[in-house]
Scaffold this motif. Structure first.
Motif, PDB file in Angstrom:
ATOM      1  N   LEU A  22       0.828  -1.209   0.000  1.00 23.83           N
ATOM      2  CA  LEU A  22       0.000   0.000   0.000  1.00 23.83           C
ATOM      3  C   LEU A  22       0.864   1.262   0.000  1.00 23.83           C
ATOM      4  CD1 LEU A  22      -2.836  -1.042   2.485  1.00 23.83           C
ATOM      5  CD2 LEU A  22      -3.035  -0.737  -0.004  1.00 23.83           C
ATOM      6  N   CYS A  23       1.944   1.251   0.774  1.00 26.04           N
ATOM      7  CA  CYS A  23       2.868   2.394   0.785  1.00 26.04           C
ATOM      8  C   CYS A  23       3.510   2.583  -0.585  1.00 26.04           C
ATOM      9  CB  CYS A  23       3.944   2.214   1.846  1.00 26.04           C
ATOM     10  SG  CYS A  23       3.391   2.395   3.541  1.00 26.04           S
ATOM     11  N   LEU A  24       3.899   1.489  -1.219  1.00 26.09           N
ATOM     12  CA  LEU A  24       4.495   1.565  -2.559  1.00 26.09           C
ATOM     13  C   LEU A  24       3.488   2.107  -3.568  1.00 26.09           C
ATOM     14  CD1 LEU A  24       6.866   1.044  -4.472  1.00 26.09           C
ATOM     15  CD2 LEU A  24       6.041  -1.313  -4.709  1.00 26.09           C
ATOM     16  N   CYS A  25       2.249   1.632  -3.493  1.00 22.63           N
ATOM     17  CA  CYS A  25       1.197   2.131  -4.398  1.00 22.63           C
ATOM     18  C   CYS A  25       0.946   3.622  -4.180  1.00 22.63           C
ATOM     19  CB  CYS A  25      -0.095   1.341  -4.210  1.00 22.63           C
ATOM     20  SG  CYS A  25      -0.008  -0.349  -4.834  1.00 22.63           S
ATOM     21  N   ALA A  26       0.942   4.059  -2.923  1.00 19.08           N
ATOM     22  CA  ALA A  26       0.747   5.479  -2.623  1.00 19.08           C
ATOM     23  C   ALA A  26       1.903   6.305  -3.181  1.00 19.08           C
ATOM     24  CB  ALA A  26       0.611   5.688  -1.113  1.00 19.08           C
ATOM     25  N   LEU A  27       3.123   5.787  -3.072  1.00 20.79           N
ATOM     26  CA  LEU A  27       4.295   6.479  -3.605  1.00 20.79           C
ATOM     27  C   LEU A  27       4.198   6.612  -5.122  1.00 20.79           C
ATOM     28  CD1 LEU A  27       7.177   7.609  -2.872  1.00 20.79           C
ATOM     29  CD2 LEU A  27       8.026   5.333  -3.504  1.00 20.79           C
ATOM     30  N   ILE A  28       3.846   5.539  -5.789  1.00 16.72           N
ATOM     31  CA  ILE A  28       3.721   5.554  -7.252  1.00 16.72           C
ATOM     32  C   ILE A  28       2.594   6.482  -7.675  1.00 16.72           C
ATOM     33  CG2 ILE A  28       3.111   4.147  -9.271  1.00 16.72           C
ATOM     34  CD1 ILE A  28       4.629   1.804  -7.828  1.00 16.72           C
ATOM     35  N   THR A  33       0.929  11.601 -10.230  1.00 11.63           N
ATOM     36  CA  THR A  33       0.040  12.773 -10.199  1.00 11.63           C
ATOM     37  C   THR A  33       0.778  14.046  -9.792  1.00 11.63           C
ATOM     38  OG1 THR A  33      -0.607  12.341  -7.906  1.00 11.63           O
ATOM     39  CG2 THR A  33      -1.965  11.344  -9.650  1.00 11.63           C
ATOM     40  N   GLY A  34       2.102  14.008  -9.808  1.00 10.85           N
ATOM     41  CA  GLY A  34       2.868  15.184  -9.438  1.00 10.85           C
ATOM     42  C   GLY A  34       2.670  15.587  -7.982  1.00 10.85           C
ATOM     43  N   GLY A  35       2.365  14.637  -7.139  1.00 16.00           N
ATOM     44  CA  GLY A  35       2.187  14.887  -5.715  1.00 16.00           C
ATOM     45  C   GLY A  35       0.762  15.214  -5.306  1.00 16.00           C
ATOM     46  N   HIS A  36      -0.129  15.418  -6.260  1.00 23.64           N
ATOM     47  CA  HIS A  36      -1.517  15.782  -5.927  1.00 23.64           C
ATOM     48  C   HIS A  36      -2.225  14.674  -5.142  1.00 23.64           C
ATOM     49  CE1 HIS A  36      -1.307  19.510  -8.088  1.00 23.64           C
ATOM     50  NE2 HIS A  36      -0.908  18.883  -9.192  1.00 23.64           N
ATOM     51  N   ALA A  37      -2.043  13.432  -5.535  1.00 23.42           N
ATOM     52  CA  ALA A  37      -2.693  12.324  -4.819  1.00 23.42           C
ATOM     53  C   ALA A  37      -2.142  12.221  -3.395  1.00 23.42           C
ATOM     54  CB  ALA A  37      -2.487  11.006  -5.565  1.00 23.42           C
ATOM     55  N   THR A  38      -0.858  12.488  -3.242  1.00 24.25           N
ATOM     56  CA  THR A  38      -0.258  12.436  -1.905  1.00 24.25           C
ATOM     57  C   THR A  38      -0.907  13.464  -0.995  1.00 24.25           C
ATOM     58  OG1 THR A  38       1.829  11.656  -2.842  1.00 24.25           O
ATOM     59  CG2 THR A  38       1.907  12.589  -0.619  1.00 24.25           C
ATOM     60  N   VAL A  39      -1.029  14.693  -1.483  1.00 20.25           N
ATOM     61  CA  VAL A  39      -1.645  15.761  -0.687  1.00 20.25           C
ATOM     62  C   VAL A  39      -3.109  15.437  -0.408  1.00 20.25           C
ATOM     63  CG1 VAL A  39      -2.327  18.198  -0.696  1.00 20.25           C
ATOM     64  CG2 VAL A  39      -0.055  17.531  -1.500  1.00 20.25           C
ATOM     65  N   GLN A  40      -3.808  14.946  -1.375  1.00 19.96           N
ATOM     66  CA  GLN A  40      -5.238  14.686  -1.244  1.00 19.96           C
ATOM     67  C   GLN A  40      -5.562  13.515  -0.321  1.00 19.96           C
ATOM     68  OE1 GLN A  40      -7.430  16.774  -2.699  1.00 19.96           O
ATOM     69  NE2 GLN A  40      -9.163  15.720  -1.832  1.00 19.96           N
ATOM     70  N   PHE A  41      -4.753  12.448  -0.386  1.00 22.15           N
ATOM     71  CA  PHE A  41      -5.106  11.212   0.313  1.00 22.15           C
ATOM     72  C   PHE A  41      -4.109  10.761   1.380  1.00 22.15           C
ATOM     73  CE2 PHE A  41      -6.988  10.796  -3.973  1.00 22.15           C
ATOM     74  CZ  PHE A  41      -8.323  10.749  -3.605  1.00 22.15           C
ATOM     75  N   PHE A  42      -2.857  11.172   1.292  1.00 21.31           N
ATOM     76  CA  PHE A  42      -1.818  10.562   2.127  1.00 21.31           C
ATOM     77  C   PHE A  42      -1.041  11.553   2.990  1.00 21.31           C
ATOM     78  CE2 PHE A  42      -2.210   7.952  -1.799  1.00 21.31           C
ATOM     79  CZ  PHE A  42      -2.893   6.894  -1.221  1.00 21.31           C
ATOM     80  N   GLU A  43      -1.629  12.677   3.299  1.00 23.80           N
ATOM     81  CA  GLU A  43      -1.068  13.632   4.255  1.00 23.80           C
ATOM     82  C   GLU A  43      -2.190  14.047   5.182  1.00 23.80           C
ATOM     83  OE1 GLU A  43       0.581  17.134   2.476  1.00 23.80           O
ATOM     84  OE2 GLU A  43       2.089  16.017   1.342  1.00 23.80           O
ATOM     85  N   VAL A  44      -1.861  14.255   6.454  1.00 21.10           N
ATOM     86  CA  VAL A  44      -2.854  14.801   7.376  1.00 21.10           C
ATOM     87  C   VAL A  44      -2.459  16.251   7.643  1.00 21.10           C
ATOM     88  CG1 VAL A  44      -1.727  14.010   9.510  1.00 21.10           C
ATOM     89  CG2 VAL A  44      -4.159  14.413   9.493  1.00 21.10           C
ATOM     90  N   TYR A  45      -3.444  17.125   7.575  1.00 24.90           N
ATOM     91  CA  TYR A  45      -3.231  18.550   7.778  1.00 24.90           C
ATOM     92  C   TYR A  45      -4.555  19.167   8.193  1.00 24.90           C
ATOM     93  CZ  TYR A  45      -4.836  18.136   2.962  1.00 24.90           C
ATOM     94  OH  TYR A  45      -5.527  17.777   1.832  1.00 24.90           O
ATOM     95  N   ARG A  46      -4.488  20.360   8.735  1.00 27.73           N
ATOM     96  CA  ARG A  46      -5.701  21.043   9.180  1.00 27.73           C
ATOM     97  C   ARG A  46      -6.548  21.397   7.969  1.00 27.73           C
ATOM     98  NH1 ARG A  46      -6.734  24.325  13.709  1.00 27.73           N
ATOM     99  NH2 ARG A  46      -5.442  22.830  14.822  1.00 27.73           N
TER     100      ARG A  46
END
Length: 193
Positions: A22-28, A33-46
């Motif tokens: 799952l971590c590898l899939c999130a990284l890929i 997506t140029g980091g957009h998927a990471t920000v949208q789904f895999f970072e916690v922020y206010r």
């Protein structure tokens, strides 16, 4: 002449292997997506609590990583520590360790650090490091290895949190270590006769 049996590949730690995948899939996905998927789904922020993804990110931020180096540093430790922990405590218990460590670190990040984001499995790594110190401990004992690991790892993180200004969430490492210690005592009690 006797032939040696052919080695077989076994799924020795299904939770750890699934978490790694799952971590590898999130990284890929993040890279594609140029980091957009990471920000949208895999970072916690206010963000507003009306955003349904806010609740998902309390858990999924441990899957996201800022790049390959961040990913590999966490995953290698998880792959070294995780299988023996999963064998010792069981798949369900290790799933619980991962989920609760993610939730606690995600909630603390969301609540107390509104201007930063958190991603990565380092809290889970530190939980596993401290939890591994309990493996083989007898009921009612505190292993010396736990004390040494706590001094070296948690002490180092406390020092770094106070003196080093970098993009590493030392607090998440400390939270993970505290979670691993708590789980170690809890699992030890559960194993008692």
């Amino acid at each position: 002449m006797n032939k040696l049996p052919k080695p077989r590949i076994s799924m020795n730690a299904p939770v750890i292997l699934t978490f790694t995948l799952l971590c590898l899939c999130a990284l890929i996905l993040g890279a594609l997506t140029g980091g957009h998927a990471t920000v949208q789904f895999f970072e916690v922020y206010r963000c507003p609590l009306s955003d349904p993804l806010a609740y998902l990110r309390f858990f999924t931020h441990v899957l996201g990583h800022s790049g390959y180096a961040h990913f590999i540093n966490n995953i290698v430790l998880i792959l070294v520590l995780g299988p023996s922990l999963e064998e010792c405590y069981g798949s369900l218990s290790i799933t619980f360790v991962i989920l609760l460590t993610a939730l606690i670190s995600g909630l603390i990040q969301f609540t107390f650090f509104p201007n930063t984001a958190l991603l990565g499995a380092s809290g889970v790594v530190f939980a596993m490091i401290l939890l591994s110190s309990f493996s083989g401990a007898k009921q009612g004992t505190i292993p010396v290895t736990l004390l040494l690991v706590a001094v070296f790892y948690i002490g180092g993180e406390l020092k770094d949190a106070l003196t080093v200004h970098d993009n590493i969430s030392h607090l998440t490492h400390i939270i993970g270590g505290l979670c691993g210690t708590g789980f170690g005592f809890w699992f030890g009690r559960a194993k008692a006769p």
